[in-house]
Design a protein around this motif. Structure first.
Motif, PDB file in Angstrom:
ATOM      1  N   ARG A 234       9.367  58.499 -11.679  1.00 40.83           N
ATOM      2  CA  ARG A 234       9.426  58.883 -10.008  1.00 40.83           C
ATOM      3  C   ARG A 234       9.607  60.331 -10.069  1.00 40.83           C
ATOM      4  O   ARG A 234      10.520  60.802 -10.672  1.00 40.83           O
ATOM      5  CB  ARG A 234      10.829  58.288  -9.473  1.00 40.83           C
TER       6      ARG A 234
ATOM      7  N   TYR B 198       7.477  60.383  -5.490  1.00 41.77           N
ATOM      8  CA  TYR B 198       8.655  59.746  -5.934  1.00 41.77           C
ATOM      9  C   TYR B 198       8.268  58.034  -5.688  1.00 41.77           C
ATOM     10  O   TYR B 198       9.333  57.368  -5.624  1.00 41.77           O
ATOM     11  CB  TYR B 198       9.771  60.013  -4.801  1.00 41.77           C
TER      12      TYR B 198
ATOM     13  N   ARG C 231       2.307  53.658  -9.140  1.00 41.37           N
ATOM     14  CA  ARG C 231       2.987  54.787 -10.052  1.00 41.37           C
ATOM     15  C   ARG C 231       3.044  54.019 -11.454  1.00 41.37           C
ATOM     16  O   ARG C 231       3.048  52.858 -11.589  1.00 41.37           O
ATOM     17  CB  ARG C 231       4.420  54.969  -9.620  1.00 41.37           C
TER      18      ARG C 231
END
Length: 788
Positions: free
Chosen positions: A112, A514, A108
């Motif tokens: 999120r 997420y 990531r």
């Protein structure tokens, strides 16, 4: 671009360019070929099956041509009635080559939920995960790590939770509402499945399907439905909506949502009033003769300081001696009804208390609550109680997902006991989907050293979003972050507070967005190993072979767990290969597995029937139950302070006209199952999506008209929790006052939002005492709809 299976197959002579396909999987001119090229190709056959969460339980014969899956056919079972495949199975040819496949590990880089990632190597991904898990375990202990697993994942990472001392959850709070009530009676812990196999329905006189759409959600069991009908069974479907199953039944009864328990309580009263109950069955096989103390509402036992059991038996009033006796004493003839005084304490039998409790649940009351005519309820009850062996079967996606579902399950257990339909040929009460009841066998397990133990789940996972708990990291296997929680906004707040999230899945599902690290898993058709997995299903052992090599940079779940365990310095405790693991599981003393091993399975196209009788499986024919008393226990004293020791009707938690919110949000919202998906799986299957190309909010034309809506309008569904948008589909099959959107749609397929933005997540406090904990009341939801 829409590509049908027919076009997919026909395209061989045309080539991929004219169809506008792109990407490495579709760029090779070997993928689409004319039929004449078949002889020049290298072919092999492999056998596998759909994983456990698919209601069809189909087994596949797969043709692989030049390394690519090219055809799926039904495998041949010993019992040929199971040699079927549905549209979900056929669609796997397209789905495993989907552009939604995760192709490389990801890290990531955005917030999120944003879905912003960069590709990384497997070494970096696994090292990052291992270092973080080591850090969390050192600081907070293994209990700070939660493995959250979708039920559709067959390989559930069986070793790492124990090796790390982590917590593990599969669908906490889901599919348990009715089971909570029924299994307090029966004593089992089997998700409330009906006691007899579906193939036993040919011996039933009456089959009542309560919110059970078996012809959609268990397509491959449709043959047993129609065979029972041909054999003379009267099939009655009770459902707010005219489902596929309702349309093929002898009778469809439309019920008001959330009042299933009221209907069953009314049926109990009709049986008692007309003395249609089985006196001898109740005395011999149930707790009906046990005595309830008037002073504390507990059952009278030989030693009141301990729980009742066969060694500390419950007491009954013996007709022969006109005195108290242990229920299991020789020669006892227990009185079914009566009130007595014992050492100055008044007591009454459970059956007497049941009759008193039922006085409030008259036929008229049940008709008013359920909005079913009194004459219809009376005839339904007479059919169930007097025509012969009867089934009361329900589903998972309807009445189960209400705050009052345990009352319905408890009432169902009492109905089965009153009529002697539990432990009877052609009988049964419980979940009638997925062919969940059949002959089985006890597999062995892979033993870990005794110092390695998983931490028991601290609380139901929905509570982790609000109550203090130990969890700092979630290893998400599948799509649990979207699918396993109601009220998505509350889930998102919790997610943002966590230290670390990993998602492992073949596809870029909504939970991926997420996550901090994402790992691309193989589908069930791919592996680095010749053997993938094994299961016992429908009285057979099924072996899953590798069909094709892993696509992109994906790895099998077994290999991911093995390599992550190596990074943690724990891989020496795992089996070296899936073949070694499955051999250990088959190394069982269970005589039903005699002659079944990996070699014989391979020789038999990976399917062998257990060493069991030919007739359908039927549970509790010996009338011995896994309860403390070994009887069907109709009175649940641990719920006495909640006034639910005997079933007492409660209005739905939210979706009730008595709720002040009803004026603001007058529509009940449900998210039902569909034949096109397995929860959120197959949401991205393009072949299937030709039949259901987008989410559609189904509603009755009367509700639409009063809101100025027309078919196909874009609408907003909203309540105080949140909102989502979808196009509406007007249908007379749906009950006024109720709207529905099939569960499982990914956020990217919605016009806006997510259906979980509005679903009810308020848990029933009473249900913490029950064996599965509180159910998430997804369908117990009030909303309003307006045109966008």
């Amino acid at each position: 671009m829409k590509i049908s299976r027919r076009d997919f197959i026909k395209a061989g002579a045309v080539g991929t360019a004219s169809m506008g396909l792109s990407g490495s999987l579709f760029s090779s001119n070997k993928w689409f070929q004319p039929v004449s090229a078949k002889g020049k190709s290298q072919e092999k056959i492999a056998f596998t099956y759909h994983t456990t969460n698919c209601g069809g339980r189909c087994a596949f014969k797969c043709t692989v041509r030049d390394g690519k899956l090219s055809m799926i056919q039904p495998n041949t079972w010993t019992d040929k009635r199971f040699s079927t495949v549905c549209l979900k199975g056929l669609s796997e040819i397209e789905r495993i080559y989907s552009p939604d496949r995760l192709q490389t590990p990801l890290k990531r880089v955005g917030e999120r939920g944003e879905g912003k990632f960069v590709p990384i190597s497997w070494n970096e991904a696994l090292t990052t995960i291992a270092d973080k898990l080591k850090e969390l375990k050192r600081k907070y202990g293994g209990k700070s790590i939660l493995f959250s697993c979708s039920s559709g994942i067959e390989y559930t990472y069986p070793f790492l939770p124990s090796l790390l001392g982590a917590q593990f959850a599969i669908e906490s709070g889901i599919d348990i509402g009715l089971a909570n009530g029924l299994e307090e009676c029966i004593g089992s812990k089997a998700y409330g499945y009906v006691q007899n196999e579906t193939s036993d329905w040919v011996n039933s006189s009456t089959i009542i399907l309560l919110g059970c759409n078996i012809l959609e959600t268990t397509l491959t069991d449709s043959k047993f439905f129609f065979k029972a009908k041909d054999a003379g069974a009267k099939i009655i479907t009770i459902d707010p909506n005219c489902s596929t199953t309702a349309s093929k039944s002898d009778q469809w009864i439309r019920i008001k949502p959330g009042t299933d328990g009221a209907l069953l309580l009314g049926m109990i009263s009709v049986i008692l009033d007309n003395q249609w109950y089985q006196h001898d069955y109740l005395v011999k096989n149930t707790s009906s003769p046990f005595l309830i103390r008037a002073d504390n509402q507990k059952l009278l036992k030989q030693n009141d300081t301990h729980e009742g059991s066969t060694t500390n038996p419950y007491l009954v009033w013996d007709e022969n001696s006109n005195s108290l006796k242990p229920f299991n004493a020789p020669g006892v003839k227990a009185k079914l009804e009566g009130e007595f005084t014992v050492d100055g304490v008044k007591v009454k039998t459970v059956f007497t208390a049941l009759k008193e409790n039922q006085k409030q649940y008259t036929l008229k009351w049940a008709a008013e609550k359920s909005e079913i005519g009194e004459d219809i309820i009376f005839e339904l009850t007479r059919d169930y109680a007097t025509r012969g062996p009867a089934v009361l079967g329900w589903g998972f996606g309807g009445g189960d997902k209400w705050a009052n579902a345990d009352i319905t399950g408890h009432s169902g257990g009492i109905l089965g006991a009153l009529t002697g339909n539990i432990g009877r040929v052609g009988g049964g009460v419980g979940v009638a989907l997925y062919h969940g009841t059949s002959w089985s066998a006890q597999l062995s397990s892979w033993e870990l050293p005794s110092q390695f133990k998983a931490t028991p789940l601290e609380m139901t996972t929905p509570d982790m979003r609000e109550k203090p708990n130990s969890v700092k990291a979630v290893i998400n296997l599948g799509n649990t972050l979207q699918q396993h929680f109601a009220n998505l906004h509350k889930t998102e707040k919790w997610i943002k507070q966590l230290d670390f999230i990993v998602t492992i899945d073949p596809f870029h599902n909504p939970s991926v967005d997420y996550s901090d690290i994402v790992l691309p898993a193989c589908t069930a058709f791919e592996s680095e190993y010749d053997i993938v997995n094994m299961q016992i299903n429908r009285s057979h052992v099924l072996l899953s072979q590798k069909v094709i090599e892993p696509l992109h940079e994906s790895k099998s779940d077994f290999r991911i767990e093995k390599e992550l365990a190596a990074k943690l310095g724990l891989d020496q405790y795992l089996p070296k290969t899936p073949e070694e693991y499955q051999k250990a599981r088959l190394n069982s003393p269970d005589p039903r597995l005699k002659g079944i091993n990996l070699n014989t399975l391979k020789e038999n196209n990976c399917i062998m029937r257990l060493q069991v009788p030919d007739e359908p499986y039927r549970g509790y024919m010996d009338q011995i139950y896994p309860t403390p008393s070994t009887k069907l226990e109709l009175y649940h004293e641990k719920l006495a302070e909640d006034h639910q020791a005997l079933p007492t009707f409660e209005e739905p938690g939210e979706a009730s006209p008595n709720n002040p919110l009803f004026k603001k949000y007058p529509l009940q919202f449900s998210s039902a199952h569909t034949k096109y998906r397995v929860h959120s799986q197959f949401t991205n299957a393009k072949w299937i999506n030709q039949y259901q190309p987008e989410p559609r909010l189904e509603m009755n034309p009367l509700d639409a008209s009063s809101r100025g809506l027309q078919n196909g309008d874009l609408v907003e569904v909203f309540n105080d929790r949140g909102t989502f948008k979808a196009r509406c589909l007007l249908t007379e099959a749906y009950r006024p006052g109720q709207i529905r959107l099939h569960e499982g749609w990914w956020s990217k397929h919605m016009a806006a939002g997510n259906l979980q933005n509005v679903t009810n997540d308020v848990l029933n406090p009473r249900q913490y005492k029950l064996r599965y904990g509180p159910v998430i009341p997804y369908n117990d939801t009030l909303v309003e709809v307006k045109k966008v």
